[in-house]
Design an enzyme around this catalytic site. Structure first.
Site, PDB file in Angstrom:
ATOM      1  N   TYR A 179     -12.633  15.556  -7.889  1.00  0.00           N
ATOM      2  CA  TYR A 179     -13.537  14.422  -8.143  1.00  0.00           C
ATOM      3  C   TYR A 179     -12.780  13.305  -8.868  1.00  0.00           C
ATOM      4  O   TYR A 179     -12.862  12.131  -8.489  1.00  0.00           O
ATOM      5  CB  TYR A 179     -14.735  14.898  -8.966  1.00  0.00           C
ATOM      6  CG  TYR A 179     -15.636  13.785  -9.446  1.00  0.00           C
ATOM      7  CD1 TYR A 179     -16.568  13.199  -8.587  1.00  0.00           C
ATOM      8  CD2 TYR A 179     -15.553  13.310 -10.752  1.00  0.00           C
ATOM      9  CE1 TYR A 179     -17.392  12.176  -9.032  1.00  0.00           C
ATOM     10  CE2 TYR A 179     -16.374  12.296 -11.207  1.00  0.00           C
ATOM     11  CZ  TYR A 179     -17.301  11.729 -10.341  1.00  0.00           C
ATOM     12  OH  TYR A 179     -18.114  10.705 -10.776  1.00  0.00           O
ATOM     13  N   SER A 196     -15.191   6.200 -12.223  1.00  0.00           N
ATOM     14  CA  SER A 196     -15.587   7.141 -13.278  1.00  0.00           C
ATOM     15  C   SER A 196     -14.511   7.166 -14.357  1.00  0.00           C
ATOM     16  O   SER A 196     -13.314   7.011 -14.058  1.00  0.00           O
ATOM     17  CB  SER A 196     -15.729   8.553 -12.703  1.00  0.00           C
ATOM     18  OG  SER A 196     -15.889   9.486 -13.759  1.00  0.00           O
TER      19      SER A 196
HETATM   20  P1  NAP Z   1     -26.970  10.711  -8.425  1.00  0.00           P
HETATM   21  O1  NAP Z   1     -28.067  10.525  -9.403  1.00  0.00           O
HETATM   22  O2  NAP Z   1     -26.598  12.073  -7.991  1.00  0.00           O
HETATM   23  O3  NAP Z   1     -27.289   9.797  -7.139  1.00  0.00           O
HETATM   24  C1  NAP Z   1     -26.367   9.780  -6.076  1.00  0.00           C
HETATM   25  C2  NAP Z   1     -26.773   8.730  -5.067  1.00  0.00           C
HETATM   26  O4  NAP Z   1     -25.766   8.696  -4.044  1.00  0.00           O
HETATM   27  C3  NAP Z   1     -28.081   9.034  -4.380  1.00  0.00           C
HETATM   28  O5  NAP Z   1     -28.718   7.822  -4.075  1.00  0.00           O
HETATM   29  C4  NAP Z   1     -27.644   9.754  -3.112  1.00  0.00           C
HETATM   30  O6  NAP Z   1     -28.562   9.595  -2.020  1.00  0.00           O
HETATM   31  C5  NAP Z   1     -26.351   9.025  -2.786  1.00  0.00           C
HETATM   32  N1  NAP Z   1     -25.436   9.882  -2.046  1.00  0.00           N
HETATM   33  C6  NAP Z   1     -24.718  10.937  -2.523  1.00  0.00           C
HETATM   34  N2  NAP Z   1     -24.008  11.489  -1.532  1.00  0.00           N
HETATM   35  C7  NAP Z   1     -24.298  10.787  -0.406  1.00  0.00           C
HETATM   36  C8  NAP Z   1     -23.886  10.891   0.958  1.00  0.00           C
HETATM   37  N3  NAP Z   1     -23.026  11.835   1.377  1.00  0.00           N
HETATM   38  N4  NAP Z   1     -24.390   9.997   1.841  1.00  0.00           N
HETATM   39  C9  NAP Z   1     -25.259   9.051   1.441  1.00  0.00           C
HETATM   40  N5  NAP Z   1     -25.693   8.901   0.173  1.00  0.00           N
HETATM   41  C10 NAP Z   1     -25.207   9.771  -0.736  1.00  0.00           C
HETATM   42  O7  NAP Z   1     -25.602  10.059  -8.962  1.00  0.00           O
HETATM   43  P2  NAP Z   1     -25.301   9.019 -10.130  1.00  0.00           P
HETATM   44  O8  NAP Z   1     -25.046   9.773 -11.357  1.00  0.00           O
HETATM   45  O9  NAP Z   1     -26.322   7.937 -10.115  1.00  0.00           O
HETATM   46  O10 NAP Z   1     -23.887   8.484  -9.625  1.00  0.00           O
HETATM   47  C11 NAP Z   1     -23.701   7.206  -9.059  1.00  0.00           C
HETATM   48  C12 NAP Z   1     -22.214   6.897  -9.062  1.00  0.00           C
HETATM   49  O11 NAP Z   1     -21.735   6.893 -10.414  1.00  0.00           O
HETATM   50  C13 NAP Z   1     -21.367   7.922  -8.311  1.00  0.00           C
HETATM   51  O12 NAP Z   1     -20.338   7.279  -7.610  1.00  0.00           O
HETATM   52  C14 NAP Z   1     -20.773   8.769  -9.425  1.00  0.00           C
HETATM   53  O13 NAP Z   1     -19.559   9.370  -9.061  1.00  0.00           O
HETATM   54  C15 NAP Z   1     -20.603   7.725 -10.519  1.00  0.00           C
HETATM   55  N6  NAP Z   1     -20.536   8.306 -11.867  1.00  0.00           N
HETATM   56  C16 NAP Z   1     -21.591   8.969 -12.403  1.00  0.00           C
HETATM   57  C17 NAP Z   1     -21.498   9.481 -13.682  1.00  0.00           C
HETATM   58  C18 NAP Z   1     -22.637  10.228 -14.348  1.00  0.00           C
HETATM   59  O14 NAP Z   1     -22.429  10.793 -15.431  1.00  0.00           O
HETATM   60  N7  NAP Z   1     -23.831  10.242 -13.775  1.00  0.00           N
HETATM   61  C19 NAP Z   1     -20.315   9.318 -14.413  1.00  0.00           C
HETATM   62  C20 NAP Z   1     -19.253   8.640 -13.837  1.00  0.00           C
HETATM   63  C21 NAP Z   1     -19.370   8.122 -12.567  1.00  0.00           C
HETATM   64  P3  NAP Z   1     -29.834  10.603  -1.815  1.00  0.00           P
HETATM   65  O15 NAP Z   1     -30.757  10.359  -2.957  1.00  0.00           O
HETATM   66  O16 NAP Z   1     -30.435  10.195  -0.522  1.00  0.00           O
HETATM   67  O17 NAP Z   1     -29.270  11.974  -1.852  1.00  0.00           O
END
Ligand code: NAP
Length: 254
Positions: A160, A147
């Protein structure tokens, strides 16, 4: 023939958001994709349907990360499925995307939040890599989703940000360790991207516009913006890049 034909990929957290876009892109380029998810089976099935309808190959694997024996549980299920229905248990691409957020400034930080965020965002990727190396082929790819919060002062989400800083360090150290096998290890660091993770920060047009204004392009990231970079890193075109964290924030706070 796609650039990833014959390759097998595991994408953690591929039921929704960025992980779903990554799974779709890797499958579009020919990889057989293991769609990992934690709880949301309906969303995971939607990812699977998107991929198969587009002519791609994928299957589901469930495991809750951040729990004891999470890596072993995930790989046992993954390898069973690969062995039964597809090829052998070998893997070419591991994308550590699953992650969870939690807002807390220093005065609100608790040991419980610390343990949970580190367990899911840092410990799970480390042990998924350790266990995955058993079957990761030479010339393989490890891509960690970090991130921009790791390198931008972001006191609102202190713990985080720390979990992602540790992931960057892991990326760099492992790149050296695995280079003799031509395995590259890189991280991709998104900024604000439109997913469920930050939906509560985008409740009004005003708050959404304020987030968009932090980028050079005056818009939020889309999951496909991140997936395109990950796909490049997964292919042979990226073979001379390793140990790097690629900013994928649309020039946030330039
Ligand atoms: P999201 O929409 O909340 O999706 C999270 C995904 O991770 C889902 O598939 C969820 O599975 C899975 N997950 C979360 N906790 C879990 C656990 N304890 N065990 C198994 N699976 C788990 O998140 P996103 O925004 O796509 O984020 C993806 C990555 O990008 C993350 O590492 C996040 O930190 C990083 N990121 C995101 C942003 C942003 O602005 N969105 C910015 C910087 C970095 P379920 O659907 O089954 O719950």
């Amino acid at each position: 023939m796609g650039a990833l034909s014959g390759k097998t990929a595991l994408v953690t957290g591929a039921s929704r958001g960025i992980g779903r876009a990554i799974a779709q892109q890797l499958a579009h380029h020919g990889a057989l994709v293991a769609i990992h998810y934690g709880h949301n089976e309906t969303a995971a099935n939607e990812t699977l349907t998107h991929i198969t309808r587009a002519g791609g190959k994928a299957f589901l694997v469930r495991a809750e990360l951040g729990t004891p024996h999470d890596a072993e549980t995930l790989y046992t299920r993954l390898e069973d499925t690969l062995t039964r229905h597809h090829t052998g248990p070998e893997l070419d691409i591991l994308v550590n995307n699953a992650g969870t957020s939690g807002s807390a400034r220093i005065h609100d930080a608790t040991p419980e939040l610390f343990d949970h965020l580190f367990a899911v965002n840092t410990k799970a990727p480390l042990f998924l890599i350790q266990r995955g190396l058993k079957h990761l082929r030479d010339n393989g790819r490890i891509i960690n989703i970090s991130s921009a919060a790791a390198t931008t002062a972001y006191p609102e989400s202190l713990i985080y940000s720390m979990t992602k800083g540790a992931l960057n360090t892991l990326t760099r150290a492992l790149a050296k360790e695995l280079a003799p096998r031509n395995i590259t290890v890189n991280a991709v660091a998104p900024g604000y991207t439109e997913t469920d993770m930050n939906a509560t920060k985008r409740t009004t047009p005003h708050t959404t516009a304020a987030l968009a204004a932090t980028t050079a392009f005056n818009r939020l990231g889309h999951p496909t913006d991140i997936a395109d970079i990950v796909t490049f890193l997964a292919t042979d075109h990226s073979r001379w890049i390793t140990g790097h964290t690629i900013d994928a924030s649309g020039g946030t706070h330039l």
